[in-house]
Design a protein around this motif. Structure first.
Motif, PDB file in Angstrom:
ATOM      1  N   SER A 175       0.789  -1.368  -0.094  1.00  0.00           N
ATOM      2  CA  SER A 175      -0.117  -0.074  -0.075  1.00  0.00           C
ATOM      3  C   SER A 175       0.826   1.152  -0.113  1.00  0.00           C
ATOM      4  CB  SER A 175      -1.036  -0.037   1.105  1.00  0.00           C
ATOM      5  OG  SER A 175      -1.931   1.150   1.246  1.00  0.00           O
ATOM      6  N   GLY A 176       0.320   2.391  -0.477  1.00  0.00           N
ATOM      7  CA  GLY A 176       0.919   3.685  -0.512  1.00  0.00           C
ATOM      8  C   GLY A 176       1.103   4.254  -1.916  1.00  0.00           C
ATOM      9  N   ILE A 177       1.145   5.411  -2.069  1.00  0.00           N
ATOM     10  CA  ILE A 177       1.570   6.129  -3.422  1.00  0.00           C
ATOM     11  C   ILE A 177       2.977   6.257  -3.439  1.00  0.00           C
ATOM     12  CG2 ILE A 177       1.350   8.434  -4.452  1.00  0.00           C
ATOM     13  CD1 ILE A 177      -1.295   8.707  -3.099  1.00  0.00           C
ATOM     14  N   THR A 178       3.517   5.817  -4.613  1.00  0.00           N
ATOM     15  CA  THR A 178       4.866   5.768  -4.875  1.00  0.00           C
ATOM     16  C   THR A 178       5.384   6.849  -5.639  1.00  0.00           C
ATOM     17  OG1 THR A 178       4.707   4.146  -6.679  1.00  0.00           O
ATOM     18  CG2 THR A 178       4.937   3.255  -4.461  1.00  0.00           C
ATOM     19  N   LEU A 179       4.723   7.386  -6.598  1.00  0.00           N
ATOM     20  CA  LEU A 179       4.849   8.436  -7.421  1.00  0.00           C
ATOM     21  C   LEU A 179       3.638   9.298  -7.740  1.00  0.00           C
ATOM     22  CD1 LEU A 179       6.809   9.617  -9.617  1.00  0.00           C
ATOM     23  CD2 LEU A 179       5.617   8.270 -11.327  1.00  0.00           C
ATOM     24  N   TYR A 180       3.928  10.722  -7.635  1.00  0.00           N
ATOM     25  CA  TYR A 180       2.936  11.589  -8.110  1.00  0.00           C
ATOM     26  C   TYR A 180       3.464  12.860  -8.522  1.00  0.00           C
ATOM     27  CZ  TYR A 180      -1.383  14.638  -7.768  1.00  0.00           C
ATOM     28  OH  TYR A 180      -2.207  15.459  -7.969  1.00  0.00           O
ATOM     29  N   GLU A 181       3.233  13.048  -9.812  1.00  0.00           N
ATOM     30  CA  GLU A 181       3.844  14.111 -10.581  1.00  0.00           C
ATOM     31  C   GLU A 181       2.832  14.963 -11.068  1.00  0.00           C
ATOM     32  OE1 GLU A 181       6.635  12.966 -13.383  1.00  0.00           O
ATOM     33  OE2 GLU A 181       8.142  12.236 -11.815  1.00  0.00           O
ATOM     34  N   PRO A 182       2.066  15.807 -10.433  1.00  0.00           N
ATOM     35  CA  PRO A 182       0.823  16.689 -10.860  1.00  0.00           C
ATOM     36  C   PRO A 182       1.060  17.400 -12.030  1.00  0.00           C
ATOM     37  CG  PRO A 182       1.263  16.908  -8.542  1.00  0.00           C
ATOM     38  CD  PRO A 182       2.453  16.576  -8.959  1.00  0.00           C
ATOM     39  N   HIS A 196      -7.193   4.616 -18.884  1.00  0.00           N
ATOM     40  CA  HIS A 196      -6.329   5.407 -17.973  1.00  0.00           C
ATOM     41  C   HIS A 196      -4.889   4.737 -17.502  1.00  0.00           C
ATOM     42  CE1 HIS A 196      -9.034   8.933 -17.959  1.00  0.00           C
ATOM     43  NE2 HIS A 196      -9.927   7.944 -18.582  1.00  0.00           N
ATOM     44  N   VAL A 197      -5.041   3.516 -17.321  1.00  0.00           N
ATOM     45  CA  VAL A 197      -3.828   2.548 -16.798  1.00  0.00           C
ATOM     46  C   VAL A 197      -2.598   2.681 -18.051  1.00  0.00           C
ATOM     47  CG1 VAL A 197      -4.526   0.625 -17.882  1.00  0.00           C
ATOM     48  CG2 VAL A 197      -3.040   0.790 -15.581  1.00  0.00           C
ATOM     49  N   LEU A 198      -1.309   2.921 -17.329  1.00  0.00           N
ATOM     50  CA  LEU A 198      -0.324   3.265 -18.066  1.00  0.00           C
ATOM     51  C   LEU A 198       0.568   1.931 -18.038  1.00  0.00           C
ATOM     52  CD1 LEU A 198       0.571   6.772 -17.538  1.00  0.00           C
ATOM     53  CD2 LEU A 198      -0.547   5.918 -19.570  1.00  0.00           C
ATOM     54  N   GLY A 199       0.670   1.477 -16.951  1.00  0.00           N
ATOM     55  CA  GLY A 199       1.607   0.267 -16.758  1.00  0.00           C
ATOM     56  C   GLY A 199       1.391  -0.265 -15.251  1.00  0.00           C
ATOM     57  N   PHE A 200       1.886  -1.393 -15.274  1.00  0.00           N
ATOM     58  CA  PHE A 200       1.897  -2.187 -13.977  1.00  0.00           C
ATOM     59  C   PHE A 200       3.044  -3.223 -13.596  1.00  0.00           C
ATOM     60  CE2 PHE A 200      -0.410  -5.064 -16.508  1.00  0.00           C
ATOM     61  CZ  PHE A 200       0.328  -6.284 -16.139  1.00  0.00           C
ATOM     62  N   HIS A 201       3.207  -3.498 -12.136  1.00  0.00           N
ATOM     63  CA  HIS A 201       4.179  -4.509 -11.961  1.00  0.00           C
ATOM     64  C   HIS A 201       3.497  -5.609 -11.247  1.00  0.00           C
ATOM     65  CE1 HIS A 201       7.129  -1.109 -12.501  1.00  0.00           C
ATOM     66  NE2 HIS A 201       8.106  -2.256 -12.422  1.00  0.00           N
ATOM     67  N   GLY A 202       3.799  -6.814 -11.565  1.00  0.00           N
ATOM     68  CA  GLY A 202       3.111  -7.746 -10.698  1.00  0.00           C
ATOM     69  C   GLY A 202       3.548  -8.911 -10.797  1.00  0.00           C
ATOM     70  N   GLY A 249       3.731  -1.897 -19.864  1.00  0.00           N
ATOM     71  CA  GLY A 249       3.559  -0.586 -20.079  1.00  0.00           C
ATOM     72  C   GLY A 249       4.759   0.294 -19.335  1.00  0.00           C
ATOM     73  N   GLY A 250       4.496   1.637 -18.925  1.00  0.00           N
ATOM     74  CA  GLY A 250       5.451   2.515 -18.428  1.00  0.00           C
ATOM     75  C   GLY A 250       4.923   3.614 -17.848  1.00  0.00           C
ATOM     76  N   ARG A 251       5.512   4.730 -17.776  1.00  0.00           N
ATOM     77  CA  ARG A 251       4.788   5.787 -17.089  1.00  0.00           C
ATOM     78  C   ARG A 251       4.297   6.873 -18.047  1.00  0.00           C
ATOM     79  NH1 ARG A 251       9.599   8.394 -13.235  1.00  0.00           N
ATOM     80  NH2 ARG A 251       8.471  10.228 -13.519  1.00  0.00           N
ATOM     81  N   VAL A 252       4.497   6.962 -19.250  1.00  0.00           N
ATOM     82  CA  VAL A 252       3.651   7.793 -20.337  1.00  0.00           C
ATOM     83  C   VAL A 252       3.377   6.884 -21.294  1.00  0.00           C
ATOM     84  CG1 VAL A 252       5.407   9.729 -19.806  1.00  0.00           C
ATOM     85  CG2 VAL A 252       6.085   8.023 -21.595  1.00  0.00           C
ATOM     86  N   VAL A 253       2.286   7.426 -22.016  1.00  0.00           N
ATOM     87  CA  VAL A 253       1.474   6.813 -23.146  1.00  0.00           C
ATOM     88  C   VAL A 253       2.663   6.236 -24.373  1.00  0.00           C
ATOM     89  CG1 VAL A 253      -0.096   6.809 -25.007  1.00  0.00           C
ATOM     90  CG2 VAL A 253      -0.647   7.969 -22.778  1.00  0.00           C
ATOM     91  N   LYS A 254       3.592   6.975 -24.585  1.00  0.00           N
ATOM     92  CA  LYS A 254       4.576   6.829 -25.720  1.00  0.00           C
ATOM     93  C   LYS A 254       5.293   5.370 -25.156  1.00  0.00           C
ATOM     94  CE  LYS A 254       8.405   9.591 -24.408  1.00  0.00           C
ATOM     95  NZ  LYS A 254       9.232  10.830 -24.934  1.00  0.00           N
ATOM     96  N   ASN A 255       5.516   4.849 -23.890  1.00  0.00           N
ATOM     97  CA  ASN A 255       6.126   4.026 -23.490  1.00  0.00           C
ATOM     98  C   ASN A 255       5.286   2.486 -23.652  1.00  0.00           C
ATOM     99  OD1 ASN A 255       7.729   5.392 -20.761  1.00  0.00           O
ATOM    100  ND2 ASN A 255       8.485   5.119 -22.666  1.00  0.00           N
ATOM    101  N   VAL A 256       4.119   2.545 -23.959  1.00  0.00           N
ATOM    102  CA  VAL A 256       3.185   1.564 -24.093  1.00  0.00           C
ATOM    103  C   VAL A 256       3.247   0.859 -25.411  1.00  0.00           C
ATOM    104  CG1 VAL A 256       0.994   0.569 -23.491  1.00  0.00           C
ATOM    105  CG2 VAL A 256       1.801   2.331 -22.256  1.00  0.00           C
ATOM    106  N   GLU A 289       1.955  -2.853  -8.253  1.00  0.00           N
ATOM    107  CA  GLU A 289       1.922  -1.318  -8.429  1.00  0.00           C
ATOM    108  C   GLU A 289       1.293  -1.215  -9.838  1.00  0.00           C
ATOM    109  OE1 GLU A 289       5.094   2.343  -8.303  1.00  0.00           O
ATOM    110  OE2 GLU A 289       5.610   0.157  -7.416  1.00  0.00           O
ATOM    111  N   LEU A 290       0.551  -0.203  -9.706  1.00  0.00           N
ATOM    112  CA  LEU A 290      -0.066   0.347 -10.923  1.00  0.00           C
ATOM    113  C   LEU A 290       0.244   1.649 -11.186  1.00  0.00           C
ATOM    114  CD1 LEU A 290      -2.742  -1.448  -9.435  1.00  0.00           C
ATOM    115  CD2 LEU A 290      -2.921  -1.510 -11.924  1.00  0.00           C
ATOM    116  N   THR A 291       0.528   2.164 -12.589  1.00  0.00           N
ATOM    117  CA  THR A 291       0.457   3.607 -12.841  1.00  0.00           C
ATOM    118  C   THR A 291      -0.301   4.102 -13.761  1.00  0.00           C
ATOM    119  OG1 THR A 291       3.235   3.088 -12.788  1.00  0.00           O
ATOM    120  CG2 THR A 291       2.427   5.284 -13.990  1.00  0.00           C
ATOM    121  N   PHE A 292      -0.964   5.264 -13.738  1.00  0.00           N
ATOM    122  CA  PHE A 292      -2.228   5.524 -14.100  1.00  0.00           C
ATOM    123  C   PHE A 292      -2.153   7.157 -14.509  1.00  0.00           C
ATOM    124  CE2 PHE A 292      -2.798   4.431  -9.864  1.00  0.00           C
ATOM    125  CZ  PHE A 292      -3.336   5.895  -9.236  1.00  0.00           C
TER     126      PHE A 292
END
Length: 409
Positions: free
Chosen positions: A54-61, A130-136, A147-154, A175-178
């Protein structure tokens, strides 16, 4: 002996799944458990609980991106976004009370795994958009990322979208990135009172095809509107057709005036401003009208927008005591039916087929009912074969939520 495995790291998560694969022990996958009642009951010897991840690991507004571990409460994410005047644009609902669970307890992984989106889906898309990537960890006991952290990485296979709607049958996400988006300055709603289902469908289509950038359109029959916390609806004494408009204040005010002029020939109109409007659309995202009716079995029916009212009317004829409302411009029918051993599945699916096609999902019923019938729309042979092959590729031993979607899947 039933055991609950509660990993605290990605490596522990991998070890838990690898053990289940080696021992051929099926696992029920849960994050915070609020959506255990969705889908067919899982027959598993053990539970894999990811709530400690649990927990937010990255937030870049500034970049409109966020990453969070699987068990992070949706409420925590929404609170962090609100501080920066941002939002999850697909408007995920809090279905905890709908399914007999606590409010504000659901996880971000559950939202994406079940692809839950609210009334704004018409404008902003579903959770999977809206999902960009995940670890699992796959059902092979292997750590991987997609996926990744930006659309062009997908690039390549879009596995993040495949994860959405999988209900935990393919991968245990860690973990999920969105994507996130700015929240609108103003949210107003134009209401048209007293329309029947067919007239409401025409009104919503008229609004959606206008140049006024409508964000959502829904129709509440009088018995459902009367349960709203918004006094304008509760005291209307009639059905309410709601059209949502969002954006900068002057633009919203202008578009509402134009919409009222466009729709006034159909019936009396009213207007909700931001507080009441947000309350209304939050009620619909949370499916609050049926959280308040726990004795009804609940179907979620997706058809062509112009067909929704007809589908609801056909089911009302076949199933006395049914209750419904329309979302997504009439393309989504939320339908409550009196309890029955088969949840009136034949009547529901016959109405959907007669409308030209669509799909019906049994969202809420007792476990024995969900085990006895098709919870999700029955698949044609070709699609069912693809589903089995995808399941075998990710989870060849069938240890992840076996049978949640269909027998063997």
């Amino acid at each position: 002996m039933t055991e609950t495995l509660r990993p605290e790291t990605l490596e522990q998560l991998r070890d838990a799944v690898a053990w289940a694969v080696a021992e051929e022990q099926p696992l029920e996958i849960v994050a915070r458990g609020t959506k255990r009642g969705l889908g067919r009951p899982v027959q598993a010897s053990h539970t894999l609980d990811t709530s400690a991840l649990s927990g937010i690991t990255l937030y870049e507004p500034e970049e409109l991106v966020m990453s969070a571990r699987a068990g992070t409460p949706l409420a925590e994410i929404e609170a962090a976004l609100a501080e920066k005047n941002q939002q999850l644009a697909f408007e995920p609902g809090d279905w905890g009370p709908l399914l007999g669970q606590p409010a504000k307890a659901g996880s971000i992984a559950g939202i994406f795994a079940c692809n839950i989106a609210g009334p704004r889906r018409l404008k902003s898309g579903a959770a999977r958009d809206h999902v960009l990537g995940f670890h699992g960890v796959s059902g092979r006991g292997e750590i991987y990322k997609a996926g990744g952290r930006v659309v062009k990485n997908v690039t390549g296979y879009d596995l993040p979208k495949l994860f959405c709607s999988s209900h935990g049958t393919l991968t245990v996400a860690s973990e999920l990135t969105f994507k996130v988006l700015p929240a609108p300055e103003k949210t107003y709603s134009v209401l048209v009172l007293g329309l029947d289902g067919d007239a409401a469908t025409r009104a919503m289509a008229l609004a959606m095809t206008s140049p006024h950038e409508v964000a959502s359109a829904a129709h509440l029959p009088a018995d459902v509107a009367g349960d709203s916390a918004v006094s304008y609806l509760r005291e209307a004494g009639a059905s309410v057709t709601a059209i949502r408009v969002e954006g900068p204040g002057p633009s919203v005010e202008h578009r509402c005036r134009e919409l009222r002029a466009l729709l006034e020939s159909l019936g009396p109109t009213e207007e909700l401003h931001t507080h009441n409007s947000k309350t209304l659309w939050r009620e619909l995202a949370d499916v609050a009208p049926f959280a308040a009716r726990p004795g009804l079995q609940l179907w979620r029916i997706s058809v062509a927008p112009m067909a929704g009212a007809g589908v609801a009317a056909a089911i009302h004829t076949a199933v006395p005591g049914a209750v419904h409302y329309l979302d997504w411009q009439g393309g989504l029918v939320w339908l409550g039916v009196p309890p029955a051993p088969d949840a009136h599945a034949d009547a529901v699916r016959a109405a959907v087929a007669a409308s030209g096609g669509g799909h019906a999902t049994l969202i809420r019923a007792a476990g024995d009912v969900r085990a006895a019938i098709d919870v999700f729309q029955p698949q044609e042979a070709g699609l069912a074969a693809i589903s089995r092959r995808v399941k075998a590729a990710f989870d060849p031993r069938g240890v992840l939520n076996p049978g949640r979607l269909y027998p063997g899947v």
